[in-house]
Write a protein that holds these residues in place. Sequence first.
Motif, PDB file in Angstrom:
ATOM      1  N   ALA A  98       0.836  -1.200   0.000  1.00  0.00           N
ATOM      2  CA  ALA A  98       0.000   0.000   0.000  1.00  0.00           C
ATOM      3  C   ALA A  98       0.872   1.252   0.000  1.00  0.00           C
ATOM      4  O   ALA A  98       0.468   2.304  -0.512  1.00  0.00           O
ATOM      5  N   ALA A  99       2.090   1.146   0.541  1.00  0.00           N
ATOM      6  CA  ALA A  99       3.010   2.281   0.542  1.00  0.00           C
ATOM      7  C   ALA A  99       3.386   2.688  -0.882  1.00  0.00           C
ATOM      8  O   ALA A  99       3.677   3.863  -1.143  1.00  0.00           O
ATOM      9  N   LEU A 100       3.371   1.736  -1.810  1.00  0.00           N
ATOM     10  CA  LEU A 100       3.719   2.051  -3.195  1.00  0.00           C
ATOM     11  C   LEU A 100       2.647   2.900  -3.867  1.00  0.00           C
ATOM     12  O   LEU A 100       2.944   3.692  -4.776  1.00  0.00           O
ATOM     13  N   LEU A 101       1.396   2.745  -3.438  1.00  0.00           N
ATOM     14  CA  LEU A 101       0.330   3.586  -3.995  1.00  0.00           C
ATOM     15  C   LEU A 101       0.541   5.044  -3.611  1.00  0.00           C
ATOM     16  O   LEU A 101       0.308   5.955  -4.414  1.00  0.00           O
ATOM     17  N   THR A 102       0.992   5.272  -2.391  1.00  0.00           N
ATOM     18  CA  THR A 102       1.296   6.629  -1.955  1.00  0.00           C
ATOM     19  C   THR A 102       2.459   7.191  -2.763  1.00  0.00           C
ATOM     20  O   THR A 102       2.449   8.361  -3.165  1.00  0.00           O
ATOM     21  N   GLU A 103       3.462   6.359  -3.011  1.00  0.00           N
ATOM     22  CA  GLU A 103       4.598   6.787  -3.831  1.00  0.00           C
ATOM     23  C   GLU A 103       4.150   7.115  -5.252  1.00  0.00           C
ATOM     24  O   GLU A 103       4.600   8.096  -5.840  1.00  0.00           O
ATOM     25  N   LEU A 104       3.255   6.299  -5.794  1.00  0.00           N
ATOM     26  CA  LEU A 104       2.756   6.543  -7.142  1.00  0.00           C
ATOM     27  C   LEU A 104       2.010   7.866  -7.217  1.00  0.00           C
ATOM     28  O   LEU A 104       2.194   8.648  -8.157  1.00  0.00           O
ATOM     29  N   SER A 105       1.181   8.119  -6.236  1.00  0.00           N
ATOM     30  CA  SER A 105       0.437   9.382  -6.213  1.00  0.00           C
ATOM     31  C   SER A 105       1.395  10.576  -6.189  1.00  0.00           C
ATOM     32  O   SER A 105       1.195  11.580  -6.890  1.00  0.00           O
ATOM     33  N   ALA A 106       2.459  10.458  -5.374  1.00  0.00           N
ATOM     34  CA  ALA A 106       3.433  11.543  -5.286  1.00  0.00           C
ATOM     35  C   ALA A 106       4.172  11.728  -6.606  1.00  0.00           C
ATOM     36  O   ALA A 106       4.440  12.864  -7.037  1.00  0.00           O
ATOM     37  N   GLN A 107       4.490  10.622  -7.271  1.00  0.00           N
ATOM     38  CA  GLN A 107       5.194  10.707  -8.545  1.00  0.00           C
ATOM     39  C   GLN A 107       4.326  11.366  -9.618  1.00  0.00           C
ATOM     40  O   GLN A 107       4.797  12.204 -10.391  1.00  0.00           O
ATOM     41  N   ILE A 108       3.053  11.005  -9.658  1.00  0.00           N
ATOM     42  CA  ILE A 108       2.146  11.593 -10.652  1.00  0.00           C
ATOM     43  C   ILE A 108       2.096  13.108 -10.495  1.00  0.00           C
ATOM     44  O   ILE A 108       2.077  13.851 -11.483  1.00  0.00           O
ATOM     45  N   GLY A 109       2.099  13.560  -9.252  1.00  0.00           N
ATOM     46  CA  GLY A 109       1.999  14.990  -8.997  1.00  0.00           C
ATOM     47  C   GLY A 109       3.249  15.766  -9.338  1.00  0.00           C
ATOM     48  O   GLY A 109       3.210  17.005  -9.427  1.00  0.00           O
ATOM     49  N   SER A 110       4.382  15.070  -9.524  1.00  0.00           N
ATOM     50  CA  SER A 110       5.642  15.783  -9.752  1.00  0.00           C
ATOM     51  C   SER A 110       6.265  15.540 -11.118  1.00  0.00           C
ATOM     52  O   SER A 110       7.258  16.177 -11.464  1.00  0.00           O
ATOM     53  N   ILE A 111       5.716  14.638 -11.898  1.00  0.00           N
ATOM     54  CA  ILE A 111       6.326  14.285 -13.186  1.00  0.00           C
ATOM     55  C   ILE A 111       6.196  15.431 -14.190  1.00  0.00           C
ATOM     56  O   ILE A 111       5.113  16.000 -14.374  1.00  0.00           O
ATOM     57  N   THR A 112       7.313  15.738 -14.829  1.00  0.00           N
ATOM     58  CA  THR A 112       7.308  16.785 -15.867  1.00  0.00           C
ATOM     59  C   THR A 112       7.877  16.281 -17.185  1.00  0.00           C
ATOM     60  O   THR A 112       7.890  17.016 -18.177  1.00  0.00           O
ATOM     61  N   GLU A 113       8.382  15.039 -17.200  1.00  0.00           N
ATOM     62  CA  GLU A 113       8.955  14.488 -18.422  1.00  0.00           C
ATOM     63  C   GLU A 113       8.573  13.018 -18.555  1.00  0.00           C
ATOM     64  O   GLU A 113       8.082  12.400 -17.614  1.00  0.00           O
ATOM     65  N   ASP A 114       8.783  12.473 -19.733  1.00  0.00           N
ATOM     66  CA  ASP A 114       8.476  11.067 -19.981  1.00  0.00           C
ATOM     67  C   ASP A 114       9.237  10.209 -18.972  1.00  0.00           C
ATOM     68  O   ASP A 114      10.448  10.379 -18.764  1.00  0.00           O
ATOM     69  N   THR A 115       8.512   9.252 -18.368  1.00  0.00           N
ATOM     70  CA  THR A 115       9.073   8.520 -17.225  1.00  0.00           C
ATOM     71  C   THR A 115       8.686   7.051 -17.281  1.00  0.00           C
ATOM     72  O   THR A 115       7.564   6.703 -17.649  1.00  0.00           O
ATOM     73  N   VAL A 116       9.624   6.205 -16.897  1.00  0.00           N
ATOM     74  CA  VAL A 116       9.325   4.806 -16.582  1.00  0.00           C
ATOM     75  C   VAL A 116       9.555   4.652 -15.087  1.00  0.00           C
ATOM     76  O   VAL A 116      10.679   4.802 -14.597  1.00  0.00           O
ATOM     77  N   LEU A 117       8.477   4.381 -14.355  1.00  0.00           N
ATOM     78  CA  LEU A 117       8.514   4.268 -12.905  1.00  0.00           C
ATOM     79  C   LEU A 117       8.447   2.797 -12.516  1.00  0.00           C
ATOM     80  O   LEU A 117       7.442   2.123 -12.764  1.00  0.00           O
TER      81      LEU A 117
END
Length: 567
Positions: free
Chosen positions: A378-397
Amino acid sequence: MTHIPTTSSRAPLKKIFGRHFLQLGDKAKAWQPTLTPAGLNLIVATYMMVAFNAAFWGHLLRLFEGAPMNIACFGVAVWMLTFFTLSLVSLPLLHRPLAAGLILLAAAAAWYQDHLGAVIDKLMIQNVMNTTVAESRQLITVPYLRHMFLTGVIPAALLFWPRITYARVRGLLWRFPLTIAASFLLTFGFLFINLKANVSIIREHHELLGSYQPGATIGALVRYAKMELRAGNVEVKPLGQDAAKGPALLATKKPVLLVLFAGETARAQNFGLNGYSRNTTPELSQLDVFNFKDATSCGTSTAVSLPCMFSPFDRSNYSHERFMGNENLLDVLAHAGVDPVWVDNNTGDQNIARRTGARMVDVTLNPAACAGGECTDAALLTELSAQIGSITEDTVLVLHMIGSHGPAYYLRYPEGFAPFVPDCRTAEFDYCSQQEIVNAYDNSIAFTDHIIASAIKMLDQQDRVSPALFFLSDHGESLGEAGLYLHAAPMFMAPEVQTQVPFLMWLPQKFQETMHVNAACLTDRTSQPVSQDNLFHTVLGLMDISTEVYRPELDITANCRTERTPA
């Protein structure tokens, strides 16, 4: 002449401790046996062959069934091999400490061999070296500690009881090498009695000597050390430095985000989407995903499969040394200007992200998911949410899951999340029924289903990025079939439950249009065999990365894209 009376050196002790105490000491000393180094080695070799080699004797009796003379000769040869090993360390000061270490080593290996069906090879040693403190605690149970104390610690301590009559230097110069040479010759002498049959058995049935303790573990340690030395000295070769974004990726108005969930220990046979009798994937079954039902892994452990799936090498050409000596998928993405991000909730990135960077989950982002000392996914979902909010370029997460890592399956899902009960609530399988073990494992798969489905829903509801998602497990798991538990069986003998893994993609309509993916074609492709060999090239293909290292024949989507970027 004045007579000066002599005083026994024992007189002061008599005054301090009393006559009876010294008498007890004399009696104890009288019971202390005296042994030669060879005598001690004979006792220790016999003890280890009896106490720690149940699996070895079982294989030997099965392979030479009906041939008692062959069994006896092979058994004596291996017993002499144990004596030979002990003879190598039969020097004053070194002898007993090293012999005690061998007893403890064999005791530990025998426990996991006999209770979990583990095979101790160099890859198992690699797994042990990569094990976290939390994982170690789950494997060190009360029965294990009891076993180690009774069969390891006490016998090892008893080695220091007898008096050992070591030869003087002159005698040691000829007795030490003579004992080694004699035991070596006797080992091969007993094998030579029926050499043809013995060589055939050794070559064709690696499990026989692979179960011999302490020999198998010593050999595994040596091979692991050699592997790490070779890998540590290699120069890393660049890979895909020509990589560049293709026209489809360049034309996107929003950053493309490909989320890759690298699963842990999920086996295909217990995955509801693959036809399992239990619906362990109720949420994913309601979503539009491409599920590949016939997917195989590169190995049976994280230390092998995870690096292999990110490397440019297929399973037949993969090795730890080659992986360490070459860049991998994350490096190629970085060369192309795509941001590779690795977030870990497991044992680390296995050197995959050593040049691009990796980090563990941020416990402070989701304290509830990490309240038990280990974070659930479940901690990874929080990380994903944070990443979505900060991404500015094409990304492989890449999100590296803890998934269904055993033996403490019950720790992989939160309290109250247990669709299958009763579930095994301990890491010690001896305390659980077979059904309780399966229930706990299936609960962990169901929680993985919840995590992946929640991630898909999260991605589908935002409009900052153009998203897609992969889920691919690193390897499977044995749940008691054929007496095996957990994973990491050598590939030559690994059952399908350890090599068949879940693999799915979620490609929303907008992403399909952007990358020119034909959904009907890809749906047909899901019925065909795939493997972890496909991941490297499929990611490059779907992300529209042009590079000479891209191989379209290994890209699952290559024939299902109406406009393909030439390599």
